[in-house]
Design an enzyme around this catalytic site. Structure first.
Site, PDB file in Angstrom:
ATOM      1  N   ASP A 120       0.835  -1.207   0.000  1.00 35.14           N
ATOM      2  CA  ASP A 120       0.000   0.000   0.000  1.00 35.14           C
ATOM      3  C   ASP A 120       0.867   1.254   0.000  1.00 35.14           C
ATOM      4  O   ASP A 120       0.547   2.254  -0.657  1.00 35.14           O
ATOM      5  CB  ASP A 120      -0.928  -0.002   1.216  1.00 35.14           C
ATOM      6  CG  ASP A 120      -2.070  -0.999   1.076  1.00 35.14           C
ATOM      7  OD1 ASP A 120      -2.372  -1.371  -0.076  1.00 35.14           O
ATOM      8  OD2 ASP A 120      -2.663  -1.384   2.094  1.00 35.14           O
ATOM      9  N   GLU A 121       1.968   1.202   0.766  1.00 40.60           N
ATOM     10  CA  GLU A 121       2.901   2.326   0.736  1.00 40.60           C
ATOM     11  C   GLU A 121       3.447   2.523  -0.679  1.00 40.60           C
ATOM     12  O   GLU A 121       3.591   3.641  -1.171  1.00 40.60           O
ATOM     13  CB  GLU A 121       4.057   2.080   1.704  1.00 40.60           C
ATOM     14  CG  GLU A 121       3.701   2.238   3.172  1.00 40.60           C
ATOM     15  CD  GLU A 121       4.889   1.909   4.066  1.00 40.60           C
ATOM     16  OE1 GLU A 121       5.998   1.692   3.533  1.00 40.60           O
ATOM     17  OE2 GLU A 121       4.715   1.881   5.292  1.00 40.60           O
ATOM     18  N   LEU A 122       3.782   1.421  -1.343  1.00 39.52           N
ATOM     19  CA  LEU A 122       4.345   1.495  -2.687  1.00 39.52           C
ATOM     20  C   LEU A 122       3.348   2.108  -3.663  1.00 39.52           C
ATOM     21  O   LEU A 122       3.723   2.908  -4.534  1.00 39.52           O
ATOM     22  CB  LEU A 122       4.765   0.100  -3.167  1.00 39.52           C
ATOM     23  CG  LEU A 122       5.421   0.054  -4.550  1.00 39.52           C
ATOM     24  CD1 LEU A 122       6.748   0.814  -4.532  1.00 39.52           C
ATOM     25  CD2 LEU A 122       5.627  -1.382  -5.007  1.00 39.52           C
TER      26      LEU A 122
END
Length: 1170
Positions: free
Chosen positions: A83-85
């Site tokens: 999700d960060e990516l």
């Protein structure tokens, strides 16, 4: 969560995205120590089990400059990492973040393709059903593996750590440098925007591309395999990131402005709809079509079960044939290269059933012909509903009929142009100040074209100031090699006729009127009927642009074209010779080259050495000459110039194909007998010595323009009698011309005839030229009689003539829009049927000193907007409801202006300067915006109220927010009149304040007035002697009801002053200060622009809005505030401000004011006595 220090910084330079279980206690701890030692701020999520709410993490990502994504074997197990990516890649695509991938014990291709051990972690054990899988896949595919650092390429982890720190430092240095360059060039950017240069691009918004060359094929690994090795092109200029053998990272420049362009394309394609959409991406060479298409494809390809990016279709077709295009497309869509697909023109029919099963997303890049589209798509009946198709091309007209919509890629805006250029010109090095200043030359030349910006940046990179200055001098002479290669490819795709016209425009006709250019090039081959469309074709290919009715061409295209034309002089390029440079022309003539190959000559005689003369047979062998212009660039308006032709021998001009002949100061009495004007479109012989055009009458079937102006010996026009298609004839300054020939009636197409300053002309004989629309007879000082030669006249100029009246037939000119009779001092009356000219919009009678009245039926003119009666003896004007501007200056007969003036319901401007006998001014129309009674020295009184129907504080739609009333040098005004002017000024300020509040207007409203006087009106609640005023404002002086500022200055004009020529302004500098802040700005109070001396003191009153205060928040509204006001004058050094005043203008609610209006006595309310 915790940051890298106890006190959180406002932003992080590096955000570290990693799988904690793999790396936290080992590699990451060492990385954190190295970053700290290097002074680099970073953010690490220290929570072992991250929260479900990733809002804080996402905020940290947005605040960072670099995202360091460390991919390990177990990375794909963590949905939080993924999700960060996704968030990181969103920021990267917006150009707000740079990603630096690190591959730690995992192969880059496994990450990008989600296979191998990495793919198992992502999809294994039922994980493939996780809802965010598509977003994660897209993010992983977008990771630029080429610019990553792979642990496998280093001897140990420490060496990898050192390289990471070194690379981060370089990227941060680039970011800092780019910011400094942007700031230092900000002034250039503002200058560019303020000048609003007419760029070549049809649109003026930002440019979305990261590439400066959209005409090169893409280099994405998944598509390189689809192109035969022999056809693959090199990488783009500084846009594809690579890892060097030493492991150093070279980052591409950011995608400036890509998101808005993507959004516009996405709106056109409507990816959520079930409708099939076909959209073309078009624009000039180098503008970024391919880059936009690539970015769009990479973002959306995963949404479709079948997708393909087809690179450089035009080149592929040339190298492999048309049917190969179709075969390659079908093989990719069917995902089977072993299919037995033939090379027929419609193989889609055999695969139709299979193709219709799934929606497709196709991007076909660089299509150059309809045949390529037809080969690729056949009958279009194999495409499933909901499919999306994008075609890029440099030919917009070619796409019509194939696509439902087109997107024209706009050029870079000023700021992005600066950053794009400096990114290539300076790289990671700091830009030198002297070079930054020189950048504007390249920016102005490139006009937002990223190909040009990047190419020049690369060319200049590493060079010193001398090299830059040298290149600036040759910008318009020598093309950049990279630009030249791209443009040459586009040029080679043109037909021979298109090539000729493209070069003609660049060399001879750039910035000329569109219709003019079309007609001139239309006749390049008399047997052709298709030439008219060539300009349209070039426009569709973005090689020319129509702007403001003129044919324009981008500077990079013009330089390329001229360079190509110059090469024809010394090389066998099969290009006709076009000569415009004096040295080239001399070299050509001296070497006696093939004269028959010359297509055009533009010779500036001011550049020819004095000792050189030209022989009369110089043009004898130029049988294919189409354009000939001999002129002087330093020639004054009167035709003074140095021309060096040997006039002993008569010139020979056997030019059967000449279309354009312009010869300033032609030295012979007529054009030679061997000159054949059969193909002539434009004949220009200004300041010539001709007595007649040529001997006898010659056929001129396509002649449209003839300019014989200031040919002072011209007496005979019979030579043009057969010019049936002549549209414009300019005879201005032909002082020997006595009359027009009766044969002019043959000019059935003539619409414009200029005979200004034909001072020997005494009358117009009874000839009829029914097509004529504009007739100019200005300053024909001997012209005493005027005959109507065309009932279709729209503009008639008789100013400066000796006519005493107009014939009765003038009343029948029902199409007349402009009638100018200024300075007709013998004119005593106007036709009684003048009112029948229903179309008349402008009537100019200035200086008709014997004219005492106008016919009463002019009140029936429903379109009359401008009426100039200055210098006449007219006492009364019929009520003309449509009138917007009325000038009565220098009228000595008018004593009292008529009372019904207030009924002129559309009057915006009233000028009555120097009406020396005017004594009274009645109520003025409420819509009046400008009043000037300068120098009406006997004016004593004005009506009270000054403006009619002032019964409300609210402006109606007929009133404007800007108005000026000037009573300069009206020294006999009674005090009551001055009070009325002052009271009107107060009332107007209140009305503007209310209007600004009601409509939330923060700028644009302005009012000013001036009148003789020495007292600041009492309604200014802050006053001072001198030019400085320092009122103290109580707390809470600034609130939402504050709408404007009223300012007053009393200016003393010394008796011994010099006459004030030109203009001067009264200004005030305001500085608001309190214990927490300050604000300084300037305001205009008023200005004068009248020649002569200003006598006695004058009061200036002005109202301005509070836009500067409302835009500035450093002055807290709850503190007492001191205001320092400095009043001063510009361009009036012997005058000074002797008194001043200030008032803040507040508004109230609408209801309270209405109640006051209803209950109060109007006179008292108006005078401000309540």
């Amino acid at each position: 969560m915790a940051a890298s220090s106890e006190i959180l910084p406002e932003s992080w330079q590096v955000f570290i995205n990693f799988r904690g279980a793999d790396l936290r206690n080992g590699f990451i701890s060492h990385l954190a120590g190295a970053l700290t030692s290097a002074g680099i701020t970073y953010y690490i999520d220290t929570e072992e089990v991250p929260s479900e709410d990733l809002t804080v993490l996402f905020k940290r990502i947005e605040e960072s400059e670099i995202a360091l994504s460390i991919f390990s074997s177990n990375y794909a197990e963590s949905k939080w990492c993924l999700d960060e990516l996704v968030k990181i890649m969103e920021q990267v695509k917006k150009g707000k973040l740079r990603i630096m991938p690190v591959f730690f014990n995992v192969k880059p291709e496994e990450v990008r393709e989600q296979n191998g051990e990495f793919g198992l972690k992502l999809y294994g054990e039922g994980k493939s059903k996780r809802p965010n899988i598509p977003n994660w896949e897209n993010a992983l595919r977008s990771v630029p593996s080429k610019i990553g650092l792979n642990l496998a390429n280093f001897r140990n982890e420490k060496e990898l750590l050192d390289k990471i720190i070194d690379s981060i430092k370089k990227v941060l240095a680039r970011i800092t440098r780019a910011s400094r360059v942007a700031e230092s060039l900000n002034g250039i950017s503002k200058d560019s925007e303020a000048k609003n240069v007419d760029t070549f691009s049809p649109n003026s918004s930002d440019f979305p591309s990261t590439s400066i060359d959209d005409d090169l094929s893409i280099n994405s690994p998944q598509y390189q395999a689809t192109i035969p090795p022999a056809s693959r092109e090199g990488e783009r200029l500084n846009t594809i990131s690579t890892v060097s053998s030493t492991g150093s990272i070279e980052h591409p420049p950011p995608n400036y402005g890509i998101e808005p362009r993507l959004k516009e394309m996405e709106e056109k394609l409507d990816f959520d709809s079930l409708e099939t959409k076909t959209v073309g991406i078009v624009g000039m060479p180098g503008i970024g079509k391919t880059t936009l298409a690539e970015t769009l494809y990479r973002k959306w390809e995963h949404k479709f079960e079948r997708s393909m990016f087809f690179p450089d279709a035009s080149k592929m077709a040339n190298e492999h044939g048309m049917c190969w295009l179709q075969k390659r497309l079908l093989e990719e869509l069917l995902k089977d290269t072993n299919l037995n697909i033939g090379y027929t023109t419609n193989e889609h029919e055999f695969c139709k059933d299979v193709l219709l099963l799934k929606k497709v997303f196709l991007v076909i890049d660089n299509v150059s012909s309809e045949e390529q589209i037809e080969t690729l798509f056949g009958k279009w009946n194999w495409i499933k509903n909901g499919s999306k198709i994008v075609i890029t091309s440099s030919d917009e007209s070619m796409l019509k009929g194939f696509v439902k919509d087109t997107y024209v890629v706009p050029s870079l805006n000023s700021r992005d142009s600066l950053l794009w250029f400096t990114n290539h010109a300076f790289g990671l090095d700091d830009a030198q100040g002297n070079l930054v200043k020189l950048s504007k030359h390249f920016l102005n030349y490139a006009k937002g074209n990223p190909l040009a910006l990047g190419a020049f940046g690369v060319e200049l990179c590493g060079k010193d100031k001398a090299d830059w200055e040298k290149r600036i001098k040759t910008l318009t002479l020598i093309s950049n090699k990279m630009i030249q290669d791209v443009l040459r490819r586009r040029y080679d795709e043109l037909t021979e006729r298109q090539k000729d016209i493209f070069l003609d425009v660049a060399c001879f006709f750039k910035s000329e009127n569109e219709s003019y250019v079309r007609h001139v090039v239309n006749s390049c081959d008399s047997e052709s009927t298709k030439s008219w469309d060539e300009i349209t074709d070039l426009k569709g290919k973005f090689l020319v642009n129509i702007s403001g009715g003129r044919v324009e061409m981008h500077d990079i295209l013009c330089t390329f074209a001229k360079e190509l034309a110059s090469q024809a002089l010394t090389e066998d390029t099969r290009v006709h010779l076009r000569l415009w440079n004096y040295q080239d022309i001399m070299w050509f003539l001296n070497n006696e080259l093939e004269m028959e190959n010359v297509r055009g000559i533009f010779l500036d005689m001011s550049k020819v050495p004095e000792e050189m003369t030209f022989d009369g047979n110089i043009f004898s062998n130029m049988c294919n000459l189409r354009y000939l212009k001999i002129y002087s660039s330093v020639c004054h308006k009167e035709g003074e110039g140095i021309f060096k032709f040997d006039t002993v021998r008569e010139i020979q001009l056997p030019l059967d194909k000449v279309r354009y002949l312009h010869w300033m100061k032609y030295p012979w009495e007529k054009l030679p007998s061997d000159f054949n004007p059969e193909n002539l479109v434009d004949l220009e012989l200004p300041y010539s010595s001709i007595k007649k055009v040529w001997e006898g009458v010659k056929d001129t079937p396509i002649l449209k323009w003839a300019n014989l102006s200031y040919s002072s010996k011209l007496t005979n026009l019979l030579g043009l009698s057969n010019a049936k298609n002549l549209e414009r004839l300019n005879l201005e300054g032909c002082t020997s011309l006595l009359k027009l020939p009766q044969e002019m009636e043959n000019m059935k197409s003539l619409v414009f005839l200029n005979m200004r300053r034909c001072t020997s002309l005494t009358c117009l004989q009874s000839i009829k030229v029914s097509s004529l629309k504009i007739l100019i007879l200005s300053d024909c000082s001997k012209l005493e009689e005027f005959e109507v030669i065309s009932e279709n006249l729209e503009e008639l100029y008789l100013d400066g003539t000796a006519i005493k009246g107009l014939p009765p037939a003038a009343g029948d000119l029902t199409r007349l829009v402009v009638l100018n009779m200024e300075g007709c001092t013998e004119l005593e009356s106007l036709p009684k049927r003048l009112g029948k000219q229903k179309a008349l919009q402008e009537l100019v009678l200035s200086g008709c000193s014997k004219l005492e009245s106008v016919p009463t039926d002019v009140k029936d003119m429903k379109h009359l907007r401008l009426l100039l009666l200055d210098g006449t003896r007219i006492r009364k004007i019929p009520k003309i409801k449509s009138l917007k501007c009325l000038c009565l200056s220098r009228n000595i007969a008018m004593v009292n202006l008529q009372d019904n003036l207030k009924d002129f319901s559309n009057l915006k401007c009233l000028v009555m300067k120097n009406c020396e006998n005017l004594r009274y001014l009645p109520s003025l129309p409420k819509c009046l915006e400008y009043l000037n009674v300068y120098g009406c020295e006997r004016l004593e009184s004005v009506e009270n109220p000054l403006v009619a129907d002032r019964l409300t504080l609210f402006l109606d739609r007929s009133e404007e927010l800007r108005s000026t009333f000037l009573f300069t040098n009206c020294h006999n005004l009674f005090q009551d009149a001055k009070d009325s002017i002052s009271t009107y000024a107060k009332w107007k300020c209140h009305r503007l304040a209310v209007e600004c509040y009601e409509q939330d207007i923060v700028s644009g409203a302005f009012f000013n007035t001036c009148y003789p006087g020495y007292i600041v009106p009492s309604w200014f609640d802050h006053q001072a002697v001198g030019s400085v005023l320092e009122p103290r404002l109580e707390p809470h002086w600034y609130n939402t009801m504050l709408s404007g500022i009223a300012l007053c200055a009393v200016v003393s004009f010394h008796e011994n002053q010099d006459p004030i020529i030109g203009s001067f302004s009264v200004k005030c500098t305001l500085q608001f200060e309190n214990e927490d802040g300050s604000l300084r700005f300037d305001c205009d109070i008023g200005c004068l622009n009248e020649p002569g001396m200003i006598e006695a003191d004058h009061v200036f009153i002005g109202y301005v809005t509070c836009s500067r205060l409302k835009d500035h928040h450093s002055i807290p509204i709850h503190h007492p505030t001191t205001v320092k006001m400095q009043f001063h004058l510009t361009d009036a050094c012997k005058s000074k401000v002797v008194d001043c005043g200030f008032r803040l203008m507040y508004t109230q609610s609408r209801g309270c004011l209405l109640e006051e209006e209803v209950n109060a006595n109007f006179t008292k309310l108006y005078l401000g006595l309540l």
